[in-house]
Design an enzyme around this catalytic site. Structure first.
Site, mmCIF file in Angstrom:
data_model
loop_
_atom_site.group_PDB
_atom_site.id
_atom_site.type_symbol
_atom_site.label_atom_id
_atom_site.label_comp_id
_atom_site.label_asym_id
_atom_site.label_seq_id
_atom_site.Cartn_x
_atom_site.Cartn_y
_atom_site.Cartn_z
ATOM 1 N N LYS A 212 0.821 -1.215 0.000
ATOM 2 C CA LYS A 212 0.000 0.000 0.000
ATOM 3 C C LYS A 212 0.856 1.267 0.000
ATOM 4 O O LYS A 212 0.498 2.253 -0.665
ATOM 5 C CB LYS A 212 -0.953 0.004 1.188
ATOM 6 C CG LYS A 212 -0.287 0.065 2.551
ATOM 7 C CD LYS A 212 -1.330 0.107 3.658
ATOM 8 C CE LYS A 212 -0.673 0.122 5.015
ATOM 9 N NZ LYS A 212 0.246 1.256 5.202
ATOM 10 N N THR A 213 1.974 1.265 0.733
ATOM 11 C CA THR A 213 2.824 2.457 0.754
ATOM 12 C C THR A 213 3.418 2.718 -0.625
ATOM 13 O O THR A 213 3.520 3.866 -1.070
ATOM 14 C CB THR A 213 3.949 2.289 1.795
ATOM 15 O OG1 THR A 213 3.372 2.007 3.073
ATOM 16 C CG2 THR A 213 4.792 3.551 1.890
ATOM 17 N N ARG B 10 2.211 -11.467 10.169
ATOM 18 C CA ARG B 10 3.597 -10.990 10.325
ATOM 19 C C ARG B 10 4.579 -12.027 9.792
ATOM 20 O O ARG B 10 5.751 -11.725 9.572
ATOM 21 C CB ARG B 10 3.942 -10.728 11.799
ATOM 22 C CG ARG B 10 3.123 -9.689 12.555
ATOM 23 C CD ARG B 10 2.983 -8.389 11.821
ATOM 24 N NE ARG B 10 1.757 -8.379 11.045
ATOM 25 C CZ ARG B 10 1.530 -7.554 10.029
ATOM 26 N NH1 ARG B 10 2.453 -6.704 9.649
ATOM 27 N NH2 ARG B 10 0.381 -7.591 9.375
ATOM 28 N N GLN C 55 -7.068 -4.845 9.867
ATOM 29 C CA GLN C 55 -5.933 -4.559 10.750
ATOM 30 C C GLN C 55 -6.212 -3.378 11.675
ATOM 31 O O GLN C 55 -5.276 -2.746 12.173
ATOM 32 C CB GLN C 55 -4.676 -4.297 9.919
ATOM 33 C CG GLN C 55 -4.218 -5.501 9.110
ATOM 34 C CD GLN C 55 -2.857 -5.283 8.477
ATOM 35 O OE1 GLN C 55 -1.821 -5.310 9.154
ATOM 36 N NE2 GLN C 55 -2.834 -5.064 7.174
ATOM 37 N N ASP D 251 -2.795 7.693 4.768
ATOM 38 C CA ASP D 251 -2.319 6.316 4.942
ATOM 39 C C ASP D 251 -2.841 5.766 6.267
ATOM 40 O O ASP D 251 -3.174 6.524 7.182
ATOM 41 C CB ASP D 251 -0.789 6.313 4.916
ATOM 42 C CG ASP D 251 -0.203 4.911 4.768
ATOM 43 O OD1 ASP D 251 -0.977 3.970 4.471
ATOM 44 O OD2 ASP D 251 1.015 4.760 4.939
ATOM 45 N N GLU D 252 -2.916 4.441 6.385
ATOM 46 C CA GLU D 252 -3.377 3.772 7.615
ATOM 47 C C GLU D 252 -4.699 4.363 8.097
ATOM 48 O O GLU D 252 -4.890 4.663 9.286
ATOM 49 C CB GLU D 252 -2.308 3.879 8.723
ATOM 50 C CG GLU D 252 -0.949 3.314 8.372
ATOM 51 C CD GLU D 252 -0.921 1.788 8.337
ATOM 52 O OE1 GLU D 252 -1.978 1.171 8.513
ATOM 53 O OE2 GLU D 252 0.174 1.234 8.119
#
Length: 712
Positions: free
Chosen positions: A30-31, A590, A235, A204-205
């Site tokens: 996504k970044t 993770r 998340q 973002d986020e």
């Protein structure tokens, strides 16, 4: 320019005009998508960088994005605003806060400085300073949620604090957001100025935004409507910090013409790991449907569920698996994740004893926690009245009105007359006020009495009586907010497990000698931890929240049992249970190469043995209803493994699963006429240990009492 993106990433990056929401799954780049979108806006769409605002959640993310953009293009992007929410609001307020009656040279307070202002407010209003941290939590909580305290005293202190802060021309961290929102709400001119500047906004986020952050973004974007938000609803795990899971739904309501894109290609984990995570998270109802996929197939044993007989076997399994998988000293590739801090003690001891380097994220090592060090100091002083550090630590903990001057007088007697601290108290009568001397004498007599009780009573009884007499639980509740206090009380009670083992092993040795050795081991282990603090290498031992955004080759999730994960306090609320499931999903995703999830048949907690059911999250991830009914074919595929029992005998101490006289079983939801809804954590001899949601604590109640009924 967009050649480095997959088809879905490219589509999202090209959607420049109008509102856009991107659901970006774990490890989906996504970044990278966000960065390429800004590049496309500047290079291909010729949008002035001055009109672009990109909001990230950390300064690190801000720096990474700026570095990537600078590496890709030669255009001067210094006028491009890439900022965290707090930095953006501070910049705006430095220019505009005069409208609200503040000077532009206001001070921004950190938590320590904020606490000093609260102390001053409490003093001016004639209240005790000892609850300053409690009121700090109350103030920050209500600011975060944009509410006011319902309690009249808390409201009075809240309002007095706000008046004092304005008088001193100071802002705390929450004020940076709230004052910006207030500014935009009260001045259309100022709002228009920033709407006209930030015509294109990227966040973002987005799943981690709180209500006031969303409102600020909405106000800035509502006219131009060029708002691009990217996040993953699966998340969203920070509700305790005020993040609002519903912001994604609010976005859809406020910008109904939105375009939606889903990034579901994972570049981190193998498909075996993703399959487990996908099966788990699809049990949440309030989410955007999506399945993560990858081009990395992996092996069937990339994701393993491990049954261990006891908690000791569990930490041994983790340690042995790490030793078998590592090559050289590459311990950084391993992470051990936990939901409850009470699981940390055994894990740390196992790593320390086998010289495996590690670092603790998102928490304090068990033996370094204040409440644990306090109780250790009480026991050490019982065994050694010459222990200077222990005496100084506990003489006024909890507070007995003993100040530094009095302590220095006792120390001087101890040093000059070469007597222990308890004897020094006897010698101090002539140089102290009667009130101070009586307090010290009572303390001395208590320590001597408990030293005698160690020989006569069980160590668990000594512990319970000591904690009750010094009112240590009340002390923790007064000093810390409800959630923090509960965590500390759990850690305190977990110390009983250490005392239980002291009594249960080496029966031929005296209890005093065993206790001395155990306390020495605790101090030596703590010293080892102190030496490790500067070591940045090693296995990551962490809360799940603290590793969000990170990745590891090998991940171990320990304590996958009902009442631990999911947490017993969140079983009765569907929204909280869904967040627990998202926390488990974050933990699973993770892992890059191997994922190990372990649970125990019997676990010692708080000095008692518990036999919890396997976590429902394990069942959901495996796609089965009961681990006891898993077929041999599934077992042979190595997704479920069983470790042989240790030689430590535990069967006689197991908690029963079903109470035959009442039909209740562990995990049943019940309702009490006074305490409301609860869940049965354990049962013994017709008595249930029941956690009540409204009370936020467990109570022992007769299961056949007419006040208890089962909730179907």
């Amino acid at each position: 320019m967009l050649e480095g993106l997959n088809e879905r990433q490219s589509s999202a990056a090209l959607a420049v005009n109008g509102p856009v929401i991107v659901f970006a799954g774990a490890g989906s780049g996504k970044t990278r998508t966000l960065t390429y979108r800004i590049l496309n806006m500047i290079v291909n769409c010729h949008i002035d960088p001055f009109n672009i605002l990109a909001i990230t959640f950390t300064n690190k993310a801000t720096n990474v994005m700026r570095e990537r953009l600078s590496a890709y293009i030669d255009i001067d992007i210094r006028s491009l605003t890439i900022s965290t929410f707090h930095s953006l609001c501070a910049m705006i307020l430095r220019r505009e806060i005069g409208f609200l009656g503040y000077n532009r040279d206001f001070d921004i307070l950190d938590e320590e400085e904020q606490l000093k202002v609260i102390d001053e407010v409490l003093k001016e209003n004639g209240y005790e300073k000892k609850k300053d941290k409690y009121y700090q939590k109350i103030i920050n909580y209500h600011k975060c949620f944009m509410t006011k305290p319902a309690d009249s005293l808390e409201e009075e202190i809240f309002n007095s604090y706000e008046e004092k802060m304005k008088e001193l021309n100071m802002l705390d961290f929450e004020d940076l957001l709230l004052k910006t929102y207030e500014l935009f709400s009260e001045s259309k001119e100022i709002l228009f100025k920033y709407q006209n500047r930030f015509k294109y906004i990227l966040v973002d986020e987005f799943q981690d935004t709180n209500l006031v952050q969303y409102k600020i973004v909405k106000m800035l974007a509502i006219t131009n409507r060029n708002l691009f938000v990217v996040g993953d609803d699966d998340q969203s795990i920070y509700s305790f910090r005020g993040t609002n899971y519903e912001n994604m739904n609010l976005f859809k309501e406020d910008f109904p013409e939105y375009q939606l894109f889903t990034l579901n290609e994972n570049y981190r984990s193998t498909q075996t790991i993703l399959d487990m995570a996908n099966r788990l998270i699809k049990n949440n109802k309030n989410r955007e449907p999506k399945e993560m996929v990858t081009s990395i197939p992996g092996e069937i044993d990339d994701a393993v569920v491990q049954l261990c007989p006891t908690g000791i076997d569990e930490v041994r399994f983790v340690r042995e698996k790490i030793e078998s998988l590592k090559t050289g000293d590459d311990y950084n590739k391993f992470a051990i994740l936990y939901r409850s801090s009470v699981l940390l003690r055994n894990m740390e001891i196992e790593l320390i004893e086998h010289h495996i380097p590690y670092k603790v994220y998102g928490g304090v090592s068990y033996l370094r926690r204040k409440e644990v060090k306090d109780i250790i100091a009480y026991f050490r002083l019982m065994l050694n009245p010459n222990d200077t550090l222990s005496f100084k630590r506990i003489i006024n903990t909890p507070t007995r009105g003993i100040g530094l001057a009095t302590i220095e007088k006792i120390e001087r007697i101890h040093r000059d007359y070469k007597v222990d601290y308890l004897t020094a108290i006897d010698y101090s009568e002539s140089i102290l006020t009667s009130a101070k001397y009586n307090e010290l004498r009572e303390f001395k007599e208590m320590i001597i009495r408990y030293r005698h009780d160690i020989d006569e009573e069980s160590l668990l009884t000594v512990f319970d009586n000591l904690v009750s007499e010094i009112k240590y639980i009340n002390y923790l509740k007064d000093e810390y907010d409800k959630e923090d206090a509960k965590d500390r009380i759990d850690n305190l009670n977990e110390f009983k497990s250490i005392l239980y083992v002291v009594e249960a092993v080496d029966l031929e040795r005296s209890k005093i000698d065993k206790l001395k050795d155990a306390l020495d081991d605790a101090v030596l282990s703590d010293d080892h931890l102190q030496n490790q603090r500067e070591n940045k290498e090693g296995v990551t031992v962490s809360t799940i929240h603290s590793v969000k955004g990170m990745e590891f080759d090998y991940v171990f999730i320990i304590g996958m049992e009902e009442n631990i994960f999911p947490n017993s306090a969140r079983l009765l609320n569907e929204a909280e249970l869904e967040e627990e499931r998202r926390i488990a999903y974050v933990a699973m995703t993770r892992a890059k190469k191997k994922l190990f999830m372990s649970y125990t048949d019997t676990r010692m907690l708080y000095g008692n043995y518990f036999r919890n059911e396997p976590s429902r999250f394990l069942l959901e991830a495996l796609g089965v209803k009961d681990l006891h009914d898993v077929t041999q074919a599934e077992t042979s595929n190595k997704q479920i493994e069983t470790k042989k029992p240790s030689t430590y005998e535990i069967a006689k101490d197991r908690k029963i699963r079903v109470d035959e006289s009442t039909g209740f079983k562990i995990g049943d939801k019940v309702c009490h006429t006074k305490f409301g809804e609860g869940i049965i954590l354990g049962m013994e001899n017709g008595i249930g240990n029941i956690f009540f949601t409204k009370e936020k604590q467990a109570k022992k109640i007769l299961l056949n009492h007419p006040s208890i009924s089962k909730v179907e």
